[in-house]
Design a protein around this motif. Structure first.
Motif, PDB file in Angstrom:
ATOM      1  N   TYR A   1       6.484   2.620  -4.599  1.00 34.82           N
ATOM      2  CA  TYR A   1       7.023   3.493  -3.487  1.00 34.82           C
ATOM      3  C   TYR A   1       7.791   4.672  -4.247  1.00 34.82           C
ATOM      4  CZ  TYR A   1      11.172   0.330  -2.910  1.00 34.82           C
ATOM      5  OH  TYR A   1      12.129  -0.265  -3.110  1.00 34.82           O
ATOM      6  N   ASN A   2       7.628   4.927  -5.547  1.00 36.24           N
ATOM      7  CA  ASN A   2       8.249   5.990  -6.237  1.00 36.24           C
ATOM      8  C   ASN A   2       8.232   7.203  -5.513  1.00 36.24           C
ATOM      9  OD1 ASN A   2       9.874   7.425  -8.268  1.00 36.24           O
ATOM     10  ND2 ASN A   2       7.568   7.743  -9.323  1.00 36.24           N
ATOM     11  N   ALA A   3       9.314   7.799  -5.023  1.00 34.61           N
ATOM     12  CA  ALA A   3       9.078   8.963  -4.344  1.00 34.61           C
ATOM     13  C   ALA A   3      10.749   9.351  -4.073  1.00 34.61           C
ATOM     14  CB  ALA A   3       8.607   9.206  -2.974  1.00 34.61           C
ATOM     15  N   ASN A   4      10.980  10.518  -3.940  1.00 33.53           N
ATOM     16  CA  ASN A   4      12.291  11.320  -3.732  1.00 33.53           C
ATOM     17  C   ASN A   4      12.786  10.920  -2.249  1.00 33.53           C
ATOM     18  OD1 ASN A   4      14.842  12.732  -4.204  1.00 33.53           O
ATOM     19  ND2 ASN A   4      13.637  14.282  -5.652  1.00 33.53           N
ATOM     20  N   VAL A   5      14.037  10.726  -2.083  1.00 36.77           N
ATOM     21  CA  VAL A   5      14.593  10.592  -0.764  1.00 36.77           C
ATOM     22  C   VAL A   5      15.235  11.676  -0.009  1.00 36.77           C
ATOM     23  CG1 VAL A   5      14.995   8.117  -1.910  1.00 36.77           C
ATOM     24  CG2 VAL A   5      16.771   9.925  -2.013  1.00 36.77           C
ATOM     25  N   HIS A   6      15.600  11.258   1.329  1.00 32.99           N
ATOM     26  CA  HIS A   6      15.858  12.171   2.208  1.00 32.99           C
ATOM     27  C   HIS A   6      15.488  13.513   2.646  1.00 32.99           C
ATOM     28  CE1 HIS A   6      19.953  10.161   0.519  1.00 32.99           C
ATOM     29  NE2 HIS A   6      19.352   9.361   1.468  1.00 32.99           N
ATOM     30  N   ARG A   7      13.954  13.720   1.736  1.00 26.35           N
ATOM     31  CA  ARG A   7      13.475  14.849   2.165  1.00 26.35           C
ATOM     32  C   ARG A   7      12.006  14.949   2.403  1.00 26.35           C
ATOM     33  NH1 ARG A   7      16.067  15.323  -3.005  1.00 26.35           N
ATOM     34  NH2 ARG A   7      17.523  16.777  -3.020  1.00 26.35           N
ATOM     35  N   GLY A   8      11.226  13.808   2.206  1.00 28.33           N
ATOM     36  CA  GLY A   8       9.874  13.654   2.464  1.00 28.33           C
ATOM     37  C   GLY A   8       9.569  12.972   3.857  1.00 28.33           C
ATOM     38  N   VAL A   9       8.621  13.254   4.580  1.00 32.38           N
ATOM     39  CA  VAL A   9       8.460  12.732   5.904  1.00 32.38           C
ATOM     40  C   VAL A   9       7.159  11.828   5.690  1.00 32.38           C
ATOM     41  CG1 VAL A   9       9.245  14.536   7.246  1.00 32.38           C
ATOM     42  CG2 VAL A   9       6.947  14.802   6.514  1.00 32.38           C
ATOM     43  N   TYR A  10       6.532  11.742   4.292  1.00 31.31           N
ATOM     44  CA  TYR A  10       5.595  10.935   4.227  1.00 31.31           C
ATOM     45  C   TYR A  10       6.031   9.399   3.799  1.00 31.31           C
ATOM     46  CZ  TYR A  10       6.879  12.163  -0.665  1.00 31.31           C
ATOM     47  OH  TYR A  10       7.338  12.554  -1.825  1.00 31.31           O
ATOM     48  N   GLU A  11       4.941   8.447   3.912  1.00 36.71           N
ATOM     49  CA  GLU A  11       5.347   6.969   3.894  1.00 36.71           C
ATOM     50  C   GLU A  11       6.363   6.623   2.864  1.00 36.71           C
ATOM     51  OE1 GLU A  11       3.458   2.767   4.739  1.00 36.71           O
ATOM     52  OE2 GLU A  11       2.157   4.389   4.862  1.00 36.71           O
ATOM     53  N   ILE A  12       5.930   6.727   1.549  1.00 40.56           N
ATOM     54  CA  ILE A  12       6.557   6.159   0.495  1.00 40.56           C
ATOM     55  C   ILE A  12       7.812   6.739   0.257  1.00 40.56           C
ATOM     56  CG2 ILE A  12       4.664   5.243  -0.624  1.00 40.56           C
ATOM     57  CD1 ILE A  12       4.702   7.765  -2.642  1.00 40.56           C
ATOM     58  N   SER A  13       8.208   8.069   0.833  1.00 40.07           N
ATOM     59  CA  SER A  13       9.538   8.669   0.398  1.00 40.07           C
ATOM     60  C   SER A  13      10.342   8.168   1.640  1.00 40.07           C
ATOM     61  CB  SER A  13       9.419  10.165   1.048  1.00 40.07           C
ATOM     62  OG  SER A  13      10.549  10.785   0.872  1.00 40.07           O
TER      63      SER A  13
ATOM     64  N   ALA B   1      37.978  15.136   4.410  1.00 39.45           N
ATOM     65  CA  ALA B   1      38.920  16.449   4.220  1.00 39.45           C
ATOM     66  C   ALA B   1      38.696  16.895   2.960  1.00 39.45           C
ATOM     67  CB  ALA B   1      40.318  15.957   4.355  1.00 39.45           C
ATOM     68  N   MET B   2      38.108  16.235   1.981  1.00 45.92           N
ATOM     69  CA  MET B   2      37.873  16.594   0.739  1.00 45.92           C
ATOM     70  C   MET B   2      36.506  17.605   0.689  1.00 45.92           C
ATOM     71  SD  MET B   2      38.338  12.858  -1.136  1.00 45.92           S
ATOM     72  CE  MET B   2      37.323  13.072  -2.547  1.00 45.92           C
ATOM     73  N   PRO B   3      36.830  18.838  -0.382  1.00 48.26           N
ATOM     74  CA  PRO B   3      35.688  19.510  -0.643  1.00 48.26           C
ATOM     75  C   PRO B   3      34.590  18.654  -1.455  1.00 48.26           C
ATOM     76  CG  PRO B   3      37.497  20.285  -1.964  1.00 48.26           C
ATOM     77  CD  PRO B   3      37.842  19.070  -0.978  1.00 48.26           C
ATOM     78  N   PRO B   4      33.396  19.276  -1.585  1.00 50.45           N
ATOM     79  CA  PRO B   4      32.514  18.742  -2.710  1.00 50.45           C
ATOM     80  C   PRO B   4      32.832  18.886  -4.021  1.00 50.45           C
ATOM     81  CG  PRO B   4      31.444  20.213  -0.770  1.00 50.45           C
ATOM     82  CD  PRO B   4      32.831  20.513  -0.866  1.00 50.45           C
ATOM     83  N   PHE B   5      32.313  18.004  -4.612  1.00 52.72           N
ATOM     84  CA  PHE B   5      32.569  17.773  -6.125  1.00 52.72           C
ATOM     85  C   PHE B   5      31.521  18.857  -6.849  1.00 52.72           C
ATOM     86  CE2 PHE B   5      32.040  15.054 -10.073  1.00 52.72           C
ATOM     87  CZ  PHE B   5      32.923  15.621 -10.653  1.00 52.72           C
ATOM     88  N   MET B   6      30.237  18.498  -6.511  1.00 56.20           N
ATOM     89  CA  MET B   6      29.294  19.313  -7.093  1.00 56.20           C
ATOM     90  C   MET B   6      28.338  20.004  -6.076  1.00 56.20           C
ATOM     91  SD  MET B   6      27.863  17.258 -10.342  1.00 56.20           S
ATOM     92  CE  MET B   6      27.221  15.656  -9.198  1.00 56.20           C
ATOM     93  N   GLY B   7      27.753  21.250  -6.566  1.00 58.18           N
ATOM     94  CA  GLY B   7      26.995  21.866  -5.451  1.00 58.18           C
ATOM     95  C   GLY B   7      25.243  21.777  -5.700  1.00 58.18           C
ATOM     96  N   GLY B   8      24.548  21.606  -4.452  1.00 61.08           N
ATOM     97  CA  GLY B   8      23.257  21.862  -4.945  1.00 61.08           C
ATOM     98  C   GLY B   8      22.283  21.369  -3.684  1.00 61.08           C
TER      99      GLY B   8
ATOM    100  N   GLU C   1      26.755  13.950  -2.993  1.00 56.51           N
ATOM    101  CA  GLU C   1      25.709  13.360  -3.685  1.00 56.51           C
ATOM    102  C   GLU C   1      24.709  14.236  -3.925  1.00 56.51           C
ATOM    103  OE1 GLU C   1      26.201   8.654  -2.285  1.00 56.51           O
ATOM    104  OE2 GLU C   1      24.355   9.823  -1.782  1.00 56.51           O
ATOM    105  N   ALA C   2      25.098  15.315  -4.691  1.00 52.88           N
ATOM    106  CA  ALA C   2      24.073  16.590  -4.997  1.00 52.88           C
ATOM    107  C   ALA C   2      22.851  16.093  -5.814  1.00 52.88           C
ATOM    108  CB  ALA C   2      25.062  17.607  -5.635  1.00 52.88           C
ATOM    109  N   GLY C   3      21.578  16.673  -5.492  1.00 55.09           N
ATOM    110  CA  GLY C   3      20.715  16.631  -6.269  1.00 55.09           C
ATOM    111  C   GLY C   3      19.965  15.468  -5.754  1.00 55.09           C
TER     112      GLY C   3
END
Length: 425
Positions: free
Chosen positions: A65-77, A260-267, A289-291
């Protein structure tokens, strides 16, 4: 992924007694040879070996189930996203965090500390503020605060270490009277094995209004840790030291501080909305958790937590106490050997740093490797100020874990005796 209920399969944890041979069989690398001799791995403080279950769990991700996370609406994501967030929940429960959203995935302990130093530190530390550290810190818990002090004009003070490897609590109490803004110290020294009285030190720090960060890189793999009982503001650790893969670490923080903390990295992934001129941020934990995250590594760390839970952390610490006691006894047989760290077993973990006469630790480590297949660490262990405190350039260090046996210690002693013969003293 918000969760406050335990999945049904995790409701009951049982620990089955297992022999050392059974446990060692779970670690494929321990079956190999080096220089024609069985590998004896005594460098777990630097990085632990991985059980087959962790390796297989990561392979299954890549194969199934190799796929990116939090973005895909397909099954393996969706499967990958669920697996990562399940791992987050496991880790939160492992350290007894109140909520999984308090678990931030980073690359390692170092990145976790730097995240706090930049995000919380830049917003809360000002010119003249006091930051209290200790002489026994790993460079990862020194350099980020040095950089913060340089950026802000804050000042650094340090708790000294006694000859026996303990923190000078009287000096710590004296420094508290100056109302430090931040205090950062290790739960367990990677050089001396010292287990610091963290809960008491945090309580005294909070009494004067200080925020506390604890470096848990050496404690989470080896001791039962309850961040709520400790009342730690921030707690940092790495996956590769606790049977998990490299490239994954954890920052735990109190929710009100993280919010209260601002982000560490943007993306990508750390945002809620993005316009050309401005953006708004995602909820915890994803704000930090950018990127694309270390997906396989997070899943692998979840499997490592499963393995440690199966053994039971009380068993882990008991086993390491037994091995350490045996090692301290056997090492006394070696004339000219000096051990650094606490004398009392209850004050130290499974780490023994030592020097042997005039033999340079690098030479000692090379002889152990070549002659008896024993892997130890030699050098300053990313703790140069501590080496300076003891007036040594380096030490040799043997460190133990769940797969270490008394036979491994015997091989270490045999190798040290061989080194004495080679150097004729």
């Amino acid at each position: 992924m918000a969760t406050s209920e335990k999945p049904r399969e995790e409701m009951v944890t049982t620990h089955r007694a297992r022999s050392a041979a059974e446990i060692r069989a779970d670690f494929p690398i321990l079956a190999r040879q080096v220089h024609g001799k069985p590998l004896v791995y005594l460098d777990s403080t630097a990085s632990s070996q991985k059980p087959q279950s962790v390796i297989e769990t990561m392979n299954t991700y890549y194969q199934s189930y190799n796929a990116n996370v939090h973005r895909g609406v397909y099954e393996i994501s969706e499967e990958a996203t669920a697996a990562v967030e399940r791992a987050r929940v496991k880790i939160a429960r492992f350290i007894h965090a109140r909520h999984s959203k308090q678990v931030i995935f980073t690359r390692n302990t170092t990145e976790s500390i730097n995240l706090v130093a930049y995000s919380w530190g830049n917003a809360n530390i000002h010119s003249g503020d006091l930051i209290v550290l200790t002489e026994m810190e790993h460079h990862s818990n020194l350099v980020p605060w040095q950089l913060l002090a340089q950026r802000t004009g804050a000042r650094l003070e340090f708790v000294p270490v006694t000859e026996d490897g303990l923190l000078r609590q009287d000096i710590y109490d004296e420094l508290l009277t100056y109302h430090p803004r931040l205090i950062a110290f290790t739960h367990m020294s990677n050089v001396l094995g010292t287990i610091n009285p963290v809960q008491e030190m945090i309580a005294r720090a909070h009494a004067v209004g200080a925020t506390v960060l604890v470096d848990g890189a050496q404690s989470v793999p080896h001791l039962p840790v309850d961040v709520q009982a400790l009342d730690a503001d921030f707690y940092c650790f790495s996956g590769h030291k606790m049977l998990g893969p490299t490239g994954i670490g954890v920052l735990y923080g109190k929710r009100e501080l993280l919010e209260a903390m601002p982000p560490f990295m943007g993306g990508g992934d750390m945002i809620r909305t993005v316009k050309l001129q401005a953006s708004t941020w995602n909820d915890l934990p994803w704000k930090f958790e950018a990127g694309t995250p270390a997906i396989a590594e997070a899943i692998g760390l979840g499997a490592a937590v499963d393995y440690l839970n199966d053994l039971g952390m009380e068993w882990v610490i008991e086993h390491e106490h037994e091995i350490t006691a045996y090692a301290l006894e056997r090492l006394q047989e070696i004339p000219g050997l000096t051990i650094y760290g606490p004398r009392a077993l209850e004050q130290r973990g499974g780490v023994i740093s030592f020097t042997l006469g005039d033999i340079h630790p690098h030479d000692l480590a090379s002889i152990l490797d070549q002659e008896v297949g024993v892997a130890i660490r030699a050098g300053h262990h990313c703790a140069q100020p501590l080496m300076e405190r003891y007036d040594v350039a380096a030490t040799a260090r043997a460190s133990f874990y769940v797969y270490t046996t008394t036979e491994d210690v015997d091989a270490l002693v045999q190798g040290l005796q061989k080194a004495q013969q080679i150097f004729s003293f």
